[in-house]
Design a protein around this motif. Sequence first.
Motif, PDB file in Angstrom:
ATOM      1  N   LEU A 169       0.907  -1.270  -0.043  1.00  0.00           N
ATOM      2  CA  LEU A 169      -0.191   0.005  -0.129  1.00  0.00           C
ATOM      3  C   LEU A 169       0.819   1.247  -0.012  1.00  0.00           C
ATOM      4  N   VAL A 170       1.794   1.439   0.802  1.00  0.00           N
ATOM      5  CA  VAL A 170       2.735   2.493   0.963  1.00  0.00           C
ATOM      6  C   VAL A 170       3.272   2.526  -0.550  1.00  0.00           C
ATOM      7  N   TYR A 171       4.011   1.526  -0.917  1.00  0.00           N
ATOM      8  CA  TYR A 171       4.608   1.651  -2.254  1.00  0.00           C
ATOM      9  C   TYR A 171       3.639   2.225  -3.358  1.00  0.00           C
ATOM     10  N   PHE A 172       2.594   1.707  -3.387  1.00  0.00           N
ATOM     11  CA  PHE A 172       1.594   2.148  -4.335  1.00  0.00           C
ATOM     12  C   PHE A 172       1.321   3.639  -4.170  1.00  0.00           C
ATOM     13  N   ILE A 173       1.037   4.057  -2.953  1.00  0.00           N
ATOM     14  CA  ILE A 173       0.672   5.593  -2.759  1.00  0.00           C
ATOM     15  C   ILE A 173       1.722   6.465  -3.151  1.00  0.00           C
ATOM     16  N   LEU A 174       3.004   5.995  -2.762  1.00  0.00           N
ATOM     17  CA  LEU A 174       4.080   6.865  -3.200  1.00  0.00           C
ATOM     18  C   LEU A 174       4.523   6.792  -4.682  1.00  0.00           C
ATOM     19  N   THR A 175       4.182   5.746  -5.521  1.00  0.00           N
ATOM     20  CA  THR A 175       4.247   5.849  -6.896  1.00  0.00           C
ATOM     21  C   THR A 175       3.124   6.704  -7.426  1.00  0.00           C
ATOM     22  N   CYS A 176       2.077   6.774  -7.052  1.00  0.00           N
ATOM     23  CA  CYS A 176       1.062   7.486  -7.432  1.00  0.00           C
ATOM     24  C   CYS A 176       1.211   9.063  -7.413  1.00  0.00           C
ATOM     25  N   THR A 200      15.465   3.112  -9.586  1.00  0.00           N
ATOM     26  CA  THR A 200      14.092   2.911  -9.766  1.00  0.00           C
ATOM     27  C   THR A 200      13.846   1.408 -10.228  1.00  0.00           C
ATOM     28  N   LEU A 201      14.744   0.797 -10.927  1.00  0.00           N
ATOM     29  CA  LEU A 201      14.601  -0.552 -11.112  1.00  0.00           C
ATOM     30  C   LEU A 201      14.964  -1.477 -10.130  1.00  0.00           C
ATOM     31  N   ALA A 202      15.839  -1.128  -9.184  1.00  0.00           N
ATOM     32  CA  ALA A 202      15.927  -1.876  -8.000  1.00  0.00           C
ATOM     33  C   ALA A 202      14.757  -1.650  -7.071  1.00  0.00           C
ATOM     34  N   THR A 203      14.172  -0.285  -6.987  1.00  0.00           N
ATOM     35  CA  THR A 203      12.909  -0.185  -6.198  1.00  0.00           C
ATOM     36  C   THR A 203      11.797  -1.068  -6.839  1.00  0.00           C
ATOM     37  N   SER A 204      11.608  -1.269  -8.177  1.00  0.00           N
ATOM     38  CA  SER A 204      10.506  -1.784  -8.636  1.00  0.00           C
ATOM     39  C   SER A 204      10.575  -3.255  -8.534  1.00  0.00           C
ATOM     40  N   LEU A 205      11.872  -3.729  -8.722  1.00  0.00           N
ATOM     41  CA  LEU A 205      12.012  -5.160  -8.266  1.00  0.00           C
ATOM     42  C   LEU A 205      11.755  -5.622  -7.086  1.00  0.00           C
ATOM     43  N   GLN A 206      12.114  -4.537  -5.815  1.00  0.00           N
ATOM     44  CA  GLN A 206      11.818  -4.795  -4.281  1.00  0.00           C
ATOM     45  C   GLN A 206      10.220  -4.790  -4.296  1.00  0.00           C
ATOM     46  N   PHE A 207       9.500  -3.815  -4.946  1.00  0.00           N
ATOM     47  CA  PHE A 207       8.143  -3.689  -4.779  1.00  0.00           C
ATOM     48  C   PHE A 207       7.457  -5.031  -5.314  1.00  0.00           C
ATOM     49  N   VAL A 239      16.828 -11.058  -4.853  1.00  0.00           N
ATOM     50  CA  VAL A 239      18.382 -10.978  -5.235  1.00  0.00           C
ATOM     51  C   VAL A 239      18.680 -10.187  -6.300  1.00  0.00           C
ATOM     52  N   LEU A 240      18.087  -9.929  -7.601  1.00  0.00           N
ATOM     53  CA  LEU A 240      18.275  -9.144  -8.507  1.00  0.00           C
ATOM     54  C   LEU A 240      18.090  -7.801  -8.048  1.00  0.00           C
ATOM     55  N   SER A 241      17.234  -7.355  -7.312  1.00  0.00           N
ATOM     56  CA  SER A 241      17.204  -5.922  -6.747  1.00  0.00           C
ATOM     57  C   SER A 241      18.559  -5.687  -6.001  1.00  0.00           C
ATOM     58  N   ALA A 242      19.046  -6.515  -5.127  1.00  0.00           N
ATOM     59  CA  ALA A 242      20.155  -6.470  -4.668  1.00  0.00           C
ATOM     60  C   ALA A 242      21.455  -6.166  -5.338  1.00  0.00           C
ATOM     61  N   LEU A 243      21.302  -6.987  -6.538  1.00  0.00           N
ATOM     62  CA  LEU A 243      22.586  -6.612  -7.542  1.00  0.00           C
ATOM     63  C   LEU A 243      22.717  -5.501  -8.165  1.00  0.00           C
ATOM     64  N   VAL A 244      21.391  -5.096  -8.536  1.00  0.00           N
ATOM     65  CA  VAL A 244      21.353  -3.737  -9.347  1.00  0.00           C
ATOM     66  C   VAL A 244      21.713  -2.508  -8.117  1.00  0.00           C
ATOM     67  N   VAL A 391      14.677   5.630   0.114  1.00  0.00           N
ATOM     68  CA  VAL A 391      13.853   6.935   0.215  1.00  0.00           C
ATOM     69  C   VAL A 391      14.873   8.193   0.358  1.00  0.00           C
ATOM     70  N   LEU A 392      15.978   7.724   1.218  1.00  0.00           N
ATOM     71  CA  LEU A 392      17.159   8.744   1.607  1.00  0.00           C
ATOM     72  C   LEU A 392      17.809   9.118   0.063  1.00  0.00           C
ATOM     73  N   LEU A 393      18.153   7.939  -0.548  1.00  0.00           N
ATOM     74  CA  LEU A 393      18.793   8.156  -1.939  1.00  0.00           C
ATOM     75  C   LEU A 393      18.039   8.914  -2.751  1.00  0.00           C
ATOM     76  N   TYR A 394      16.671   8.899  -2.875  1.00  0.00           N
ATOM     77  CA  TYR A 394      16.005   9.592  -3.814  1.00  0.00           C
ATOM     78  C   TYR A 394      15.977  10.839  -3.346  1.00  0.00           C
ATOM     79  N   LYS A 395      15.803  11.186  -1.959  1.00  0.00           N
ATOM     80  CA  LYS A 395      15.988  12.787  -1.469  1.00  0.00           C
ATOM     81  C   LYS A 395      17.129  13.288  -1.941  1.00  0.00           C
TER      82      LYS A 395
END
Length: 428
Positions: A169-176, A200-207, A239-244, A391-395
């Motif tokens: 839910l938090v990921y969805f709200i922040l994405t919107c 963003t690719l790593a975050t998308s994989l995590q989501f 695993v893929l998210s961590a590699l990216v 989030v801190l990196l995005y900021k």
Amino acid sequence: MFWLLLALRILAGVSECQGKTVRGIFSSERAKEEKGQHLTSFWFYGEPTLIQYKLNATVTSDGRLYLYREDDWRDAADKLTCFDKISAARLSFELVSAEANFTFSSVSPDLWHVVYAELSTCQTGSFVGQPNTIQYQLRLFNPDREGNPFDHFSTGEGGLLLFYQFVVLVYFILTCIYGPQLWQTISKEGPMYLVLKLLTLATSLQFSASLFNMLHYQRYSKDGEGSPFFLNLSEMLEVLSALVMLYMLLNVAMGWTLAGSKATKLSNLKNNPIVTIVVLGLGAVQAVLALWEQFQSSEHQTYHAHRSAVGLSLVVLRLVLALVFGGAIYQTMSKERSSLRRDFYLSFFKSCLLWFLSYPVIVVIAYLFPGHLRNKIVTSGVVICESLAVVLLYKLFLSRSLYWEVSALSALSLPLRMDRSFNKKNYS
């Protein structure tokens, strides 16, 4: 080879027993050889707790289900004879019909082991009549909020469904809220856009991993089995998210996108063999260890360092990665003359340190708590800390910050600022 192992792990999960509807075969021969055939384990807590079994045929000998607490099971493993081993069980239930229920109470959260054995075989060392080979289904329940034994979740898993629902839910709200502005920033191909693409690719994989975990636990709450495919797919995505993330962090730590406009081209990263070797080598080791640990265990979880020596080696590997990252940052900062860039690297280092050390630190903290809480603490703690680091990196990257000031193309304007209150502000 790496991708083949991941694909095999996902496909293997489709046919494996999962969660607490367990299927298999009662084997007299296995029960004799192993001094009791171990079927499954489960964290029971409350009154009444329930074990429900269903067989495709009636047991022709004196086969029973034996229940051991964790301490009893460890002690029983040292017993020399089968009879001594089954005598150490806390409870036993006769399999007198093709289907039945057993209820008992567990006054404290305890890990119980369910074992099949035949008393006559243990005593005589030979089969009485024909050996049993019977298909079974076991369903294990804890009491729900109303006190009825209908809850498929063990004490070690309770609350994970709600947690992943909250994360999604938090990921969805922040994405919107921030997705359109982020896409606009990346589309303009500013000095940080390649870093943002990888982040963003790593975050998308995590989501996606959190989403598949939620879908697994949603199904698990209804049938006690869940979806092994979703669960193994979520681990692959982790695993893929961590590699990216590792690939992006090490490159930025070594000055990528801060050394001029030519350095912002992704193709130039091929000229940095050190990062490529480190990421591919350590990343491959991490993936192999994760897959190895999962193949060894019938209990599949994303974070499992507290369960085996192989899992603990993943913690050591994350510490090695943190040291490699810290070394890269130190070498880059020692060569920097710009105070702005040094300040940026310091802020960048603090955010990344949270991402690297969250897993090892939380695993250590989890050992201070009872066993039934460790999986929940590690799972929720790591997801929260790694998400906070992102989030801190995005900021840092999206705001008119140090990164913007030290980037090669800082004359351009950013369409989005994420300040301390995360309010959107447009720049003309």
